[in-house]
Each structure stands twice: as C-alpha cells, then as structure tokens.
Design a protein around this motif. Structure first.
Motif, PDB file in Angstrom:
ATOM      1  N   CYS A 139       0.198   1.594   6.531  1.00  0.00           N
ATOM      2  CA  CYS A 139      -1.147   1.143   6.158  1.00  0.00           C
ATOM      3  C   CYS A 139      -1.455  -0.300   6.570  1.00  0.00           C
ATOM      4  O   CYS A 139      -2.617  -0.682   6.654  1.00  0.00           O
ATOM      5  CB  CYS A 139      -1.357   1.289   4.655  1.00  0.00           C
ATOM      6  SG  CYS A 139      -0.477   0.053   3.671  1.00  0.00           S
ATOM      7  N   GLY A 140      -0.445  -1.127   6.761  1.00  0.00           N
ATOM      8  CA  GLY A 140      -0.660  -2.503   7.205  1.00  0.00           C
ATOM      9  C   GLY A 140      -1.004  -3.495   6.102  1.00  0.00           C
ATOM     10  O   GLY A 140      -1.157  -4.690   6.382  1.00  0.00           O
ATOM     11  N   GLY A 189       0.833  -1.193   0.000  1.00  0.00           N
ATOM     12  CA  GLY A 189       0.000   0.000   0.000  1.00  0.00           C
ATOM     13  C   GLY A 189       0.865   1.239   0.000  1.00  0.00           C
ATOM     14  O   GLY A 189       1.002   1.940  -1.004  1.00  0.00           O
ATOM     15  N   CYS A 190       1.498   1.510   1.144  1.00  0.00           N
ATOM     16  CA  CYS A 190       2.246   2.763   1.307  1.00  0.00           C
ATOM     17  C   CYS A 190       3.744   2.583   1.180  1.00  0.00           C
ATOM     18  O   CYS A 190       4.465   3.511   0.862  1.00  0.00           O
ATOM     19  CB  CYS A 190       1.932   3.342   2.680  1.00  0.00           C
ATOM     20  SG  CYS A 190       2.493   2.271   4.033  1.00  0.00           S
ATOM     21  N   ASP A 191       4.242   1.383   1.449  1.00  0.00           N
ATOM     22  CA  ASP A 191       5.679   1.092   1.497  1.00  0.00           C
ATOM     23  C   ASP A 191       6.394   1.915   2.579  1.00  0.00           C
ATOM     24  O   ASP A 191       7.595   2.136   2.502  1.00  0.00           O
ATOM     25  CB  ASP A 191       6.328   1.349   0.123  1.00  0.00           C
ATOM     26  CG  ASP A 191       7.424   0.323  -0.202  1.00  0.00           C
ATOM     27  OD1 ASP A 191       7.455  -0.738   0.458  1.00  0.00           O
ATOM     28  OD2 ASP A 191       8.239   0.588  -1.090  1.00  0.00           O
ATOM     29  N   CYS A 237       0.784  -4.830   4.002  1.00  0.00           N
ATOM     30  CA  CYS A 237       1.884  -5.773   3.795  1.00  0.00           C
ATOM     31  C   CYS A 237       2.110  -6.680   4.996  1.00  0.00           C
ATOM     32  O   CYS A 237       3.141  -7.344   5.073  1.00  0.00           O
ATOM     33  CB  CYS A 237       3.158  -4.995   3.513  1.00  0.00           C
ATOM     34  SG  CYS A 237       3.659  -4.028   4.966  1.00  0.00           S
ATOM     35  N   GLY A 264       5.231   1.626   6.152  1.00  0.00           N
ATOM     36  CA  GLY A 264       4.838   1.160   7.486  1.00  0.00           C
ATOM     37  C   GLY A 264       3.528   1.729   7.989  1.00  0.00           C
ATOM     38  O   GLY A 264       3.144   1.490   9.130  1.00  0.00           O
ATOM     39  N   CYS A 270       7.016  -4.325   4.519  1.00  0.00           N
ATOM     40  CA  CYS A 270       7.622  -3.287   3.668  1.00  0.00           C
ATOM     41  C   CYS A 270       8.823  -2.643   4.336  1.00  0.00           C
ATOM     42  O   CYS A 270       9.717  -2.153   3.661  1.00  0.00           O
ATOM     43  CB  CYS A 270       6.595  -2.227   3.269  1.00  0.00           C
ATOM     44  SG  CYS A 270       5.993  -1.208   4.630  1.00  0.00           S
TER      45      CYS A 270
HETATM   46  S1  FES Z   1       2.801  -1.287   2.576  1.00  0.00           S
HETATM   47 FE1  FES Z   1       1.772   0.034   3.972  1.00  0.00          FE
HETATM   48  S2  FES Z   1       2.520  -0.732   5.867  1.00  0.00           S
HETATM   49 FE2  FES Z   1       3.706  -1.827   4.460  1.00  0.00          FE
END
Ligand code: FES
Ligand SMILES: Cc1cc2nc3c(=O)[nH]c(=O)nc-3n(C[C@H](O)[C@H](O)[C@H](O)COP(=O)(O)OP(=O)(O)OC[C@H]3O[C@@H](n4cnc5c(N)ncnc54)[C@H](O)[C@@H]3O)c2cc1C
Ligand code: SF4
Ligand code: FES
Lengths: 159, 334
Positions: free
Chosen positions: A44-45, A38-40, A47, A42, A59
């Motif tokens: 959004c969760g 999602g965000c890469d 991953c 940390g 991520c």
């Molecule tokens: S991609 Fe969003 S928390 Fe890892």
C-alpha cells in the motif's frame, strides 16, 4: 541487538529483535508515528520512508538491515509538496499522506536522475506528465481516492 | 517469527553460515522473505543478511555482454545505461514489476528466487503441496485465475511471479552460483524446475548456494526488444500474461526471434516452439499468430484461467508487431 541509525538527521541507538521492522521500530520505539502501517505487506505504500534518499516500504525492511543508513520520515520533511497537497485537496483522511509525500520526494529525485518508468516510451525521460506521475506513484494507494489532488500537487512542485 | 540474524561482512562468511545449518536463509532486500516469514510460510532459524557483500556492481564484459552482481537493486538494474541500450526488454520487465519502493529494495538474486503468489500457498488453512509437501493442491478446482497454463502438473499449477526472470530467460542469462564447494554457472533455463510431483523443490540450487551474479551474453537482436505486461489494473499488479520479445526482420522476413512468457508458466517460460515457427516466416500478424498457437498448443487450462490462452495469443502478436520496423503504428490485420 543494538543498532545505530541516523533518523531525520540525528543519531539514534536502539535495542531491537531481528524480526522487528523498521516501521515498528520508528513508531513503537522512537515514537515517530507519522509513518503509517496500512497492509504490513509492501502493498500500500503508507509506510514509505527514505533510506539514503531512496524510497522504501519500511514494513518489509528489518530494522537491523538498516544499521548505519540515513532514514528520513515525514517528521523530517519540509517540502513545498506539503503546502501544494493542502491547496490541491490531495487528502481526505490523511492516512496515506505521509507515505505519499516521502514517496513523491523519492520519485522526484529518481526522475531528476533520469530514471525511466514503465510508461516511458523509447527510453526518453521527459517532463513528468500525469501518466508518468500516476505510474511512478502507483506504489502508494489512497483509500479515500484523493488521487486527482495528489497528482495535481506533484505536478505543481515538479514543474 | 523469532530467528537469529547475522550481517555477513564477506562472501566466505555467508557461505559458511548457510553450509553449517540447513535452517539458515539468505536475506536480500527482504521484500519476499520478510513477508513469508511474517506469514509463517518460511521459518528459518537464522537469517544471513547479504546486502553488505560486495556484489553490487554492473560491468561491461569483453564479449559485449554484461555482468550484473546479485545484490544490484532492481531499480539500479533498470536504470543502468548498458542494460537500457543493449537489453531494453530487461529494463522494461523490471520497471513493470512491483512498485518503485520495492524495486529500490529488491535485489537481482532475490527477484530470481521469489516464491509464487498462488493464493493457497499464502493461506495456511489450505492444502498446498508447495508449502506442505504432499498435502495436495487447492488451486486445482479452486480459484485459479492467476495460475499457470504451461508446465503445470497434477500436483501444482502455480505461476512463476517474476517479470525480470522472463526477460532473463529470453536473453539466455547465466546465473553464477557459489557455495563452500566452489563456483558453478547455471543457465537460466536450468535454474527453475517444473513442479512435477515435488512442487516444493523450485530450483536446482542447493540450500547452501549463493547467487553471486547474473551474466547477460551479447544478444545483438535484443537492441530491438520489448516487454509487454497485461494485468488486472494498469500498474502494480502481477502479470496475467506477459511477453518478452526480440525480433530481427530483413525484407519482411524474420531473421532472428526470441520470445519468453510470464504469468502463464510454472517457471519463466522460454517459448522455443514459437521461436522455431517464427524463424524464416514473413513478419506478419498471421505468422506471429501461428507461432503463438504452436507454443500454446500444450496449454492445460482451468475454467478460471482459460482466458489466458486467447490473452497470450493477442499479447504475443501485439508485442511482436511493435518490433517490426515501421510496424508500430499499424492496425492489426487479424
Ligand atoms: S504498510 Fe503497506 S506497504 Fe508497508
Ligand atoms: C506488493 C508486492 C508486489 C509485487 N509485484 C511484483 C510484480 O509485479 N512483479 C515481480 O516480478 N515481482 C513483484 N514483487 C516481488 C518482488 O519483485 C520480490 O519480492 C523481490 O524481487 C525479491 O527480491 P529481494 O531481494 O527482496 O528478495 P528477498 O526477499 O531478500 O529473498 C527472496 C528469496 O531469495 C533468496 N535469496 C535472495 N538473494 C539471494 C542470493 N543472492 N542467493 C541465493 N538466494 C538468495 C532468499 O533466501 C529468499 O528465499 C512484488 C512484491 C510485493 C511485496
Ligand atoms: S498451485 Fe501449487 S502453490 Fe498453489 S495451492 Fe497448488 S500446490 Fe500450492
Ligand atoms: S487520504 Fe485517506 S487514504 Fe489517502
């Protein structure tokens, strides 16, 4: 660098550069695309995977750091929560769902171990009510806003 | 962000690796460093993974204190029985930070040394003297809602982001540090620096020093302690204002008081002025407010973060009130 991991019960050896995240290694090298990016960052969760049973955001995990660990991704999960989520309408697009499921499995284990959360009053860890579930799952965002269904499904399997 | 990687098998190997090359960084849980490397803000040539070092234990100390290894994960620190009973403020502070996933990864050492969340620090196109020494500060006069109001300078107003460190500041924790030159003990109040005219120098540690442990002294009043955090959403956000407090009250009078603030200081902020005012005063909202005002008198605000003064006053009073015996359910009297 060559590293060995156990992924969903089977031993895997892969060749990775040190900067490669566990998330990218899973998706791009092992073809385990159930875990989402999602965000890469940390935040959004999406991953979320389990490392030796503990939920982590893959991520921000360098793959090389997890040499020797037992990693569980959504492909290795078979849990009543999956059916419960479908029943409770706990998803729409489904992008956050693998992360929600891995996170919830880790969360249930933490609760069982007696770990408190930020909303636990006076350090008394009781049953998982809605407030506890929302706080403990706050590391997993859902852009579709399927939170009510997610909470309901978790409550069903927790209680 | 290419770099070489070494997983240190023992402390000596890690110490030698950072002593040999200034461009080497220690890697704990990676939740801050990996992010900053990806953003190009940190550019180490080599990364030394310390997560396999035997520094992951929590031990009871003979004097009633607790020793926490630097590699204890944040979630384990919060869940530890000794910590939960002796220092509830620390458990609560840790649980109010980040998410459960991140707390499972983050280490105590890494949490202490995490870097600011100032927007301009993260924005490579902005002027930021913390990122590029001497380049100025776009937060001053810019979007500064999240910035600090205490300990700021004309060169940097970034708030320190850690919740855990606020509780450690309140508890007078001592940070044990090792390098090839030996071991030293740094009181938490001396670990972080005010920005002054060198905002890029954030701590008193040398680049080759490894945090090996954090020692919590015996603080009997901490058995009655709390952490309260106010943020833009109910969970999973950095503090606008946070308060770590411990209070001893006898016959309605404050006999012991410890207070530290987060979200408002350029470093984890021990509120010594407020503590001075509290001691010997009646344990009432009016007394708590006087203490808050004494601490916040030095606040330097921007139009965006001026609200933090009032928010901090109210949060300090609300946190202390909950620590007065039988005071938890009472309505405010101010
Ligand atoms: S991609 Fe969003 S928390 Fe890892
Ligand atoms: C989305 C998100 C939300 C967050 N929200 C919060 C929040 O609300 N509150 C909060 O307090 N924090 C929050 N955090 C920050 C988080 O707490 C830190 O990233 C974490 O504590 C850092 O620990 P780490 O072990 O992962 O550090 P790393 O990333 O491994 O290291 C951080 C720094 O410390 C150095 N270092 C690490 N260990 C040592 C050691 N033993 N000795 C010397 N140097 C060392 C590294 O070289 C690096 O410079 C958030 C982070 C993210 C990504
Ligand atoms: S406040 Fe500090 S971190 Fe933020 S832009 Fe200014 S110098 Fe950089
Ligand atoms: S179901 Fe779409 S993001 Fe959660």
């Amino acid at each position: 660098m060559e590293i060995s991991l156990r992924i969903n019960g089977s031993a895997e050896t892969l060749e990775v550069q040190p900067q490669v995240s566990l998330l990218d290694a899973l998706r791009d090298q092992l073809g385990l695309t159930g875990t989402k990016k999602g965000c890469d960052q940390g935040a959004c969760g999406a991953c979320t995977v389990l490392s030796d049973g503990a939920r982590i955001t893959s991520c921000l995990a360098l793959a090389v750091q997890y040499e020797g660990h037992e990693i569980t991704t959504i492909e290795g999960v078979d849990h009543p929560l999956q059916e419960a989520l479908v029943r409770a309408d706990g998803l729409q697009c489904g992008y956050c769902t693998p992360g929600q499921i891995c996170s919830a499995i880790g969360m249930l284990a933490e609760h069982k171990e007696g770990m408190a959360s930020a909303v636990t009053e006076d350090d008394e860890v009781d049953e998982l009510d809605e407030e506890e579930i929302r706080e403990r799952m706050s590391g997993n965002l859902c852009r579709c806003g399927a939170y009510n269904g997610i909470v309901e499904a978790i409550k069903e399997v927790a209680g | 962000m290419p770099f070489s990687y070494l997983s240190a098998p023992d402390v000596e190997t890690a110490l030698r690796a950072v002593a040999d090359d200034e461009d080497t960084k220690l890697l704990g849980g990676g939740t801050n460093l990996v992010d900053l490397m990806r953003e190009g803000i940190e550019r180490p040539a080599k990364v030394v993974d310390i997560t396999r070092l035997p520094l992951g234990e929590i031990k009871n100390l003979p004097d009633g204190g607790v020793r926490v290894g630097a590699l204890v994960r944040n979630s384990r620190l919060a869940a530890d029985h000794l910590v939960r009973t002796r220092y509830p403020v620390l458990t609560q502070a840790v649980l109010h930070g980040a998410s459960a996933q991140l707390r499972n990864m983050a280490t105590v050492g890494g949490n202490l040394l995490q870097r600011t969340r100032c927007l301009y620090f993260y924005d490579g196109a902005a002027a930021c003297g913390k990122r590029e020494p001497g380049s100025g500060c776009d937060a001053i006069g810019g979007f500064s809602r999240n910035s600090a109001i205490l300990g700021t300078s004309e060169h940097c107003i970034a708030a320190h982001p850690s919740d855990m460190a606020v509780a450690l500041a309140m508890l007078d924790a001592v940070v044990e540090v090792r390098s090839v030159r030996g071991t030293r003990r740094v009181p938490i109040a001396e670990l972080h620096r005010l920005p002054g005219d060198t905002p890029h120098v954030e701590t008193t540690l040398a680049t080759d020093e490894l945090i090996t442990a954090v020692e919590l002294p015996a603080v009997p009043v901490a058995a009655n302690s709390r952490y309260r955090k106010v943020r833009d959403r109910a969970s999973y956000a950095f503090a606008l204002v946070s308060v770590a407090a411990a209070l001893g009250v006898e016959d309605g009078t404050v006999t012991a008081a410890r207070l530290a603030l987060g979200g408002v200081g350029t470093k984890p902020w021990r509120a010594t002025e407020a503590e001075r005012v509290l001691l010997g005063e009646p344990a009432t909202d009016e007394g708590f407010l006087r203490a808050a005002d004494a601490e916040l008198a030095a606040a330097a605000t921007t139009p965006h973060n001026h609200f933090k003064v009032e928010l901090a006053r109210r949060t300090i009073v609300a946190t202390l009130r909950r620590l007065v015996p039988d005071g938890r359910d009472e309505e405010s009297t101010i």
